[in-house]
Design an enzyme around this catalytic site. Structure first.
Site, PDB file in Angstrom:
ATOM      1  N   GLY A   1      19.166  19.782  37.788  1.00 28.80           N
ATOM      2  CA  GLY A   1      20.469  19.511  38.045  1.00 28.80           C
ATOM      3  C   GLY A   1      20.934  18.030  37.900  1.00 28.80           C
ATOM      4  O   GLY A   1      20.263  17.565  36.915  1.00 28.80           O
ATOM      5  N   SER A   2      21.998  17.342  38.515  1.00 28.75           N
ATOM      6  CA  SER A   2      22.455  16.148  38.384  1.00 28.75           C
ATOM      7  C   SER A   2      21.343  14.892  38.337  1.00 28.75           C
ATOM      8  O   SER A   2      21.694  14.122  37.655  1.00 28.75           O
ATOM      9  CB  SER A   2      23.486  15.937  39.281  1.00 28.75           C
ATOM     10  OG  SER A   2      24.538  16.874  38.752  1.00 28.75           O
ATOM     11  N   THR A   3      20.137  15.266  38.896  1.00 25.80           N
ATOM     12  CA  THR A   3      19.226  14.008  38.995  1.00 25.80           C
ATOM     13  C   THR A   3      19.001  13.866  37.393  1.00 25.80           C
ATOM     14  O   THR A   3      18.283  12.752  37.295  1.00 25.80           O
ATOM     15  CB  THR A   3      17.992  14.470  40.066  1.00 25.80           C
ATOM     16  OG1 THR A   3      17.496  15.816  39.467  1.00 25.80           O
ATOM     17  CG2 THR A   3      18.474  14.509  41.559  1.00 25.80           C
TER      18      THR A   3
END
Length: 576
Positions: free
Chosen positions: A291-293
């Site tokens: 995801g956004s990491t």
């Protein structure tokens, strides 16, 4: 008239028979004492000589300060010689042993019924005091033998990492298996001559080869930090109704893993009772979409290519068309102007895609590879998976967009932790390490070679991303729950749909937070990942509090003070 037999003839016949019998005895005697003497002597020795294995003491596994995480202690093996057991007391023997060894009486009865056997082990790993109590009953045919048992003082502490041993003392999983050759040592052996009553014959010869004890393995783990991480993680998994979770803490400068926690986790002293998934080291064996990491890698690729800076302004709508798919931000919003810092701080999928469109797929792919995706980290942590990074040539039109914000690729928690260690370390990736060293044959500590460092991105890019990540933890960012009073913290939230083979599709979410502190002079990085939480699912709400508690403890534990500086003001939206 009755004629009497010739006594001389009878005497001669008797003498002939006696001569024949005596010659047979003499021949047999010559055969036994002459021709077959060596063979029979060898058989006699074989019957009298009892070979015995002398087990080697297995080396300990300790934390960085020498605190024992896995240790070998003395134990006894209880056995029976069914042939030597008094038949009249067999019931008493079976009842007593069943009670003292906590075993079903029918199992003891079955062993005692094998009267042709002279040695049947009934229980291993018996405590010496209990074995002494058993021998105090003076049951004929019952004996004990010195041995060892593996003990884990922390029970489930670092369970998935340490692994465990089998009944034969060999490592079966985790570090116990991976370093078995170091830990096991070499068993010795001896042979002694026993009489009919199984007692040693005095003054007879014996042979003995002493066992060589195993060597110790010292880890980089800090026991207290490991415990705190496990406690915090277990509470969060329970509170959110999650399926599982992992936490990793690393030293930014050295790449040493200071804590590697999983939940749920098995009690290593009773590992047979735990399901297989709770015995695994999820931090390296479970792969998930980050995801956004993952957006920091896209940011690094675009900034290294010189096509964006932290202040580059994008006009960001809440959705964007990518090939045949319409991709959206987490929350609807009107088109707005955002700096690239704002895109990262507020975790805009659309803004990240717009930045990724400025570079080629190959450049983005090469940056993923440089950060370690799609391959083992080199840490030598047992059970580590490579993750999944498709070749850029195979990316579909929409996949190129989703990969930019962390969907369509899979990583382990350790791989993602390594990404943020690299950014925190000024762009130099240091291979994660878990083993600090081992002891040699004399008990002296031999440190492991220093981990290799490789530059991945420039120091300028790394420092710029660190400042952008500080904004992500600010009051306008998605990671505000990770802020720590008095410290500058940089980090990123991640919320990704979770692929589950059981439902053959995406079911639930993976919530992540990963960051480092102090942000301006990074010393520690930490990652928290929570799998399939049922109460909320965003990384900022579910995982960030875990990061905060673990990092707060770690900073105090390592005695790292605040730097005393303030974060510079970062522009998320241009004025006007």
């Amino acid at each position: 008239m009755l004629r009497l037999g010739n006594p001389v003839r009878r005497l001669r016949a008797a003498m002939l028979v006696m001569a024949i019998v005596l010659s047979l005895f003499a021949g047999r005697l010559v055969q036994l004492q002459g021709l077959d003497s060596k063979v029979l002597q060898a058989k006699a020795v074989q019957q009298r000589v009892q070979p015995e294995i002398l087990p080697a003491r297995r080396g300990a596994i300790t934390d960085a300060e020498g605190h024992e995480l896995a240790v070998t202690v003395e134990a006894r093996e209880v056995y029976v010689d069914p042939k030597d057991v008094d038949p009249a007391k067999r019931e008493l023997v079976a009842t007593t042993l069943a009670r003292e060894l906590n075993k079903p009486k029918q199992d003891i009865d079955a062993a005692l019924a094998k009267v042709t056997q002279r040695y049947i082990p009934l229980a291993r790993d018996v405590e010496p005091l209990r074995a002494k109590r058993i021998m105090g009953f003076k049951l004929r045919g019952v004996g004990t033998k010195e041995t060892y048992r593996r003990l884990y003082p922390g029970k489930s502490l670092a369970g998935g990492l340490l692994g465990f041993t089998g009944v034969d003392g060999r490592g079966l999983e985790g570090l116990e298996s991976a370093y078995n050759d170091v830990l096991a040592g070499r068993d010795g052996k001896q042979s002694i001559e026993l009489g009919a009553n199984r007692q040693r014959i005095p003054m007879t010869r014996s042979q003995r080869e002493a066992p060589v004890p195993g060597r110790d393995v010292r880890l980089t783990i800090d026991r207290d930090l490991q415990w705190a991480a496990e406690q915090t993680l277990a509470r969060r998994v329970n509170d959110t109704g999650a399926r599982s979770g992992s936490v990793i803490v690393m030293d930014v400068l050295t790449g040493r893993i200071l804590a590697m926690a999983n939940a749920p986790q098995a009690d290593l002293n009773d590992w047979q009772s735990a399901p297989a998934e709770d015995r695994a080291n999820r931090a390296v064996s479970e792969i998930f979409e980050p995801g956004s990491t993952n957006k920091v890698i896209t940011a690094a690729a675009a900034m290294e290519a010189g096509v964006v800076t932290p202040d580059t302004v994008f006009r960001v709508p809440d959705h964007i068309q990518c090939a045949d798919r319409q991709l959206k931000d987490a929350h609807p919003h009107a088109p707005e102007s955002m700096t690239f810092t704002g895109v990262l701080a507020e975790s805009s999928n659309v803004g990240t895609i717009m930045a990724a469109e400025k570079i080629s797929s190959q450049r983005l792919y090469d940056m993923f590879r440089s950060f370690g995706f799609g391959a083992s980290s080199g840490s030598r942590v047992p059970g580590e998976q490579d993750g999944l990074l498709p070749r850029w040539e195979t990316w579909s039109g929409s996949q190129r967009c989703t990969i930019a914000y962390g969907q369509g690729i899979s990583v382990t928690a350790l791989q993602m932790a390594s990404v943020y260690q690299t950014i925190a370390n000024g762009g130099v990736r240091v291979t994660p390490t878990i083993v600090a060293g081992t002891t040699d044959a004399h008990g002296a500590f031999v440190p492991a070679p220093a981990a290799k460092g490789t530059r991945v991105i420039s120091e300028t890019t790394a420092r710029s991303i660190a400042l952008m990540l500080e904004a992500a933890v600010g009051h306008e960012g998605t990671g505000e729950e990770a802020s720590i009073e008095g410290y500058r913290v940089a980090g990123k939230t991640g919320t990704a749909m979770r692929y589950d083979e059981k439902c053959a599709g995406y079911c639930g979410y993976t919530a992540t937070f990963v960051g480092f502190a102090p942000a301006d002079q990074p010393r520690l990085m930490a990652l928290a990942v929570i799998q399939d939480p049922k109460k909320d699912h965003y990384g900022g709400a579910v995982a960030a509090p875990v990061f905060k508690d673990v990092m707060t403890f770690a900073l105090k534990n390592r005695k790292i003070p605040p730097t005393g500086t303030k974060a510079p003001a970062m522009v998320l939206r241009p004025a006007g």
